[in-house]
Write a protein that holds these residues in place. Structure first.
Motif, short mmCIF file in Angstrom:
data_model
loop_
_atom_site.label_atom_id
_atom_site.label_comp_id
_atom_site.label_asym_id
_atom_site.label_seq_id
_atom_site.Cartn_x
_atom_site.Cartn_y
_atom_site.Cartn_z
N HIS A 210 0.85 -1.20 0.00
CA HIS A 210 0.00 0.00 0.00
C HIS A 210 0.88 1.24 0.00
N LEU A 211 0.73 2.06 -1.02
CA LEU A 211 1.63 3.21 -1.17
C LEU A 211 0.85 4.47 -1.53
N TYR A 212 1.32 5.59 -1.01
CA TYR A 212 0.76 6.90 -1.39
C TYR A 212 1.91 7.88 -1.54
N HIS A 213 2.16 8.30 -2.75
CA HIS A 213 3.20 9.29 -3.00
C HIS A 213 2.54 10.61 -3.37
N LYS A 214 2.94 11.67 -2.67
CA LYS A 214 2.36 12.99 -2.89
C LYS A 214 3.47 13.97 -3.27
N VAL A 215 3.33 14.57 -4.43
CA VAL A 215 4.31 15.56 -4.88
C VAL A 215 3.72 16.94 -4.63
N ARG A 216 4.45 17.78 -3.93
CA ARG A 216 3.92 19.10 -3.56
C ARG A 216 5.04 20.11 -3.49
N ASP A 217 4.66 21.39 -3.34
CA ASP A 217 5.65 22.46 -3.39
C ASP A 217 6.46 22.59 -2.11
N ARG A 218 5.99 22.00 -1.00
CA ARG A 218 6.83 21.92 0.19
C ARG A 218 6.61 20.55 0.80
N ALA A 219 7.48 20.16 1.72
CA ALA A 219 7.54 18.76 2.15
C ALA A 219 6.37 18.35 3.02
N SER A 220 5.67 19.32 3.60
CA SER A 220 4.54 19.00 4.48
C SER A 220 3.53 20.13 4.42
N TYR A 221 2.30 19.80 4.73
CA TYR A 221 1.23 20.79 4.83
C TYR A 221 1.07 21.62 3.56
N ALA A 222 0.88 20.91 2.45
CA ALA A 222 0.59 21.56 1.17
C ALA A 222 -0.28 20.62 0.35
N PHE A 223 -1.09 21.19 -0.52
CA PHE A 223 -1.95 20.37 -1.37
C PHE A 223 -1.10 19.71 -2.45
N ALA A 224 -1.64 18.63 -2.99
CA ALA A 224 -0.90 17.86 -3.98
C ALA A 224 -0.83 18.60 -5.30
N ILE A 225 0.34 18.54 -5.92
CA ILE A 225 0.44 18.89 -7.34
C ILE A 225 -0.03 17.65 -8.12
N VAL A 226 0.54 16.52 -7.70
CA VAL A 226 0.12 15.20 -8.19
C VAL A 226 0.27 14.24 -7.02
N SER A 227 -0.67 13.34 -6.86
CA SER A 227 -0.47 12.26 -5.90
C SER A 227 -0.89 10.94 -6.55
N VAL A 228 -0.28 9.86 -6.06
CA VAL A 228 -0.62 8.53 -6.56
C VAL A 228 -0.88 7.61 -5.38
N ALA A 229 -2.05 7.02 -5.35
CA ALA A 229 -2.37 5.96 -4.38
C ALA A 229 -2.32 4.65 -5.13
N ALA A 230 -1.67 3.65 -4.54
CA ALA A 230 -1.58 2.37 -5.25
C ALA A 230 -1.57 1.21 -4.27
N VAL A 231 -2.15 0.11 -4.72
CA VAL A 231 -1.98 -1.18 -4.06
C VAL A 231 -1.37 -2.10 -5.11
N ILE A 232 -0.19 -2.61 -4.81
CA ILE A 232 0.54 -3.40 -5.81
C ILE A 232 0.84 -4.78 -5.23
N GLN A 233 0.46 -5.80 -5.97
CA GLN A 233 0.65 -7.19 -5.54
C GLN A 233 2.08 -7.65 -5.88
N PRO A 234 2.53 -8.74 -5.26
CA PRO A 234 3.90 -9.21 -5.52
C PRO A 234 4.20 -9.47 -7.00
N ASP A 235 3.17 -9.83 -7.79
CA ASP A 235 3.42 -10.10 -9.22
C ASP A 235 3.39 -8.82 -10.07
N GLY A 236 3.24 -7.67 -9.41
CA GLY A 236 3.25 -6.41 -10.15
C GLY A 236 1.88 -5.93 -10.59
N SER A 237 0.87 -6.77 -10.45
CA SER A 237 -0.48 -6.32 -10.78
C SER A 237 -0.98 -5.40 -9.66
N GLY A 238 -2.09 -4.72 -9.90
CA GLY A 238 -2.60 -3.86 -8.83
C GLY A 238 -3.50 -2.76 -9.34
N ARG A 239 -3.60 -1.74 -8.51
CA ARG A 239 -4.49 -0.61 -8.81
C ARG A 239 -3.73 0.70 -8.59
#
Lengths: 320, 214
Positions: free
Chosen positions: A226-255
């Protein structure tokens, strides 16, 4: 701030009936977004129905092996719940990537789903904004729009949904439960909860007037990373420029679902068949039909690269 | 918005209301008895609220629009809590409500019936400082001091949140409780802005109180 009357409801139905029965009435829970907007007179309710006492502040297991999260559960309590951390880590990750500790202590699940855009032209009452004042135009199109939407937008509005939690809930196929003023309940998939702007950007959700969110339910856990990567203009307390939420299985499949790019959490299930082929294959489908502006075109490749980073982290965790 | 709400208070309405309230304000003027629109409210609605502030019971009757911040500062004269942005962006207004840190500018006083509120005045006194207050002084965790009450209330609560196992964005493993590391403190204090830039000293003050000072 405009003047208003105030009451505390004692049950979900009483709250829904109180709002349904009074023009200009609104629910208030944490209040962190509503009061901000009321101070600016972007929101001008004439009556507030406080729902803090209606008893929907628990997280309970469902018969289907998932979790039912009461609408008043705070962001902090939801992120900290041991079951969420263990089985729905992307949800904890998304919540703690958003706002500040103080805000997460007040913000609720239901309120968070209803938070308004942070488009600067929505916030500036001197500017044209079809979302704030239908028919007035959109000053963001052709304006300063680096942070605004690249897909799912319309000629009337290019605002983004600012949420992090909602992106994880969309990824997890959560459902939203509601009750209306007559006591009628319904459950809708979160995919149907947020609406695209089209010609009516002021209509943001499928809720009817007086309809109250009572809970958000999660289906049984998916396993995987379970992963959530958030790209923003400062390291904390800022809205996302882009974010990605993902669930990735060991075989590389996922959402994968994307935040900061569209008027609602952006997920294209059909694209997920390409998860094992890499980020470029997925992003090509997810962002097919994107219509970025000259200032925010960078978001499309940034989203692809953020997804690539998420996939790389999942692979690294699998090797570890 | 272009459509004034029925409760919008214009100068004219206030004057009319003041004049009417001298006489019998409830009697419709002009003798019309049917289909008369409800007159605009002449005064903004007020409500009573009782809470405990710094251990003392207080009862106030407030305009419903009054934020907890304004109730503390303007009505209870507890001016230690500061108004910075008034929009939840700076953290200067941070107080503890039932032990939990919140932005007092983004909550209405009337929503806090029965709650226990702790402000900087309730954490310690000049002769009996809270350990976090003493640590801020020792480590020079401020320059102008305007954000300091909010920083200290937030810092006290952050250490409690870490003890309680609340997760954060910088944790590598969210299934375990975080330790009070410098990175954790920096992340968890991001809702408190210090324009003098005392951040590194604030983190050192917190580390001392947490017992993690290097």
């Amino acid at each position: 701030m405009r003047a208003f009357t105030y009451e505390r409801a004692r049950s979900p139905l009483a709250a829904a009936a109180a709002v349904a029965g009074k023009r200009g009435a609104r629910f208030i829970a944490g209040g962190t977004n509503l009061l901000d907007l009321m101070k600016l007179e972007i929101e001008t309710p004439t009556h507030l129905v406080d729902v803090q006492d209606i008893g929907l502040d628990r997280i309970e297991p469902t018969d289907g092996g998932g979790l039912r999260i009461g609408t008043l559960v705070t962001n902090t309590a939801l992120a900290a719940d041991p079951r969420v951390r263990r089985d729905y880590g992307v949800l904890t990750r998304a919540i703690v990537a958003g706002a500040s500790g103080q805000l997460r202590n007040k913000a609720t699940v239901g309120g968070n789903l209803l938070q308004r855009t942070r488009c600067p032209y929505f916030y500036d009452t001197n500017q044209a904004c079809n979302k704030r004042k239908p028919g007035s135009g959109c000053a963001a199109i052709g304006g300063v729009n680096r942070l605004l939407g690249v897909i799912g937008t319309s000629d009337a509005c290019i605002a983004t949904n600012p949420g992090d939690m909602a992106v994880a809930l969309r990824l997890l196929d959560a459902s939203v439960e509601t009750v209306d003023g007559q006591g009628k309940t319904r459950t809708m998939p979160i995919a149907e909860f947020h609406r695209l702007p089209g010609d009516t950007p002021h209509v943001e959700t499928a809720l009817q007037p007086g309809e109250l969110i009572t809970a958000v339910t999660l289906p049984r856990p998916l396993g995987g990373r379970h992963l959530y990567h958030k790209v923003r203009d400062r390291a904390s307390y800022a809205f996302a420029i882009v974010s990605v939420a993902a669930v990735i299985q060991p075989d590389g499949s996922g959402r994968a679902a994307f935040g900061g790019v569209a008027p609602r959490p952006w997920r294209v299930e059909a694209a997920e068949a390409a998860m094992r082929d890499g980020a470029a294959a997925v992003a090509a489908q997810v962002f097919a039909g994107a219509r970025p502006t000259h200032e925010n075109a960078f978001k499309v490749p940034l989203a692809e690269r953020t997804l690539a980073g998420v996939m790389a982290e999942a692979r690294a965790e699998n090797r570890a | 918005m272009s459509h004034p709400s029925p409760l919008a208070v214009s100068r004219r309405v206030v004057l009319a209301g003041s004049a009417a309230s001298v006489g019998l304000s409830a009697v419709p003027i002009g003798g019309a008895s049917q289909n008369v629109e409800a007159p605009p409210l002449t005064m903004p609605p007020t409500m009573p609220v009782s809470m405990e502030v710094n251990g003392k019971p207080v009862s106030l009757t407030l305009d419903t629009r009054t934020t907890l911040l304004d109730a503390l500062r303007d009505h209870l004269k507890l001016t230690g809590t500061k108004k910075g942005c008034d929009h939840g962006q700076c953290g200067a207004c941070t107080v503890l409500v039932d032990g939990v840190r919140i932005n007092s500018c983004l909550t209405l006083a009337v929503m806090h019936e029965g709650d226990k509120v702790t402000t900087i005045e309730g954490l310690g006194t000049p002769s009996d400082l809270h350990p976090m207050q003493a640590a801020f002084i020792k480590h020079d965790g401020y320059q102008c001091g305007y954000c300091t009450p909010g920083q200290i209330c937030s810092a006290v609560a952050v250490l409690e949140e870490i003890k309680a196992g609340v997760p954060s964005h910088v944790q590598a493993d969210i299934t375990h409780a975080a330790k009070a590391t410098n990175m954790e403190m920096r992340e968890r204090m991001s809702g408190n802005i210090c324009r003098c830039g005392a951040y590194s000293n604030i983190a050192e003050a917190m580390a001392e109180v947490a017992g993690t000072a290097s």
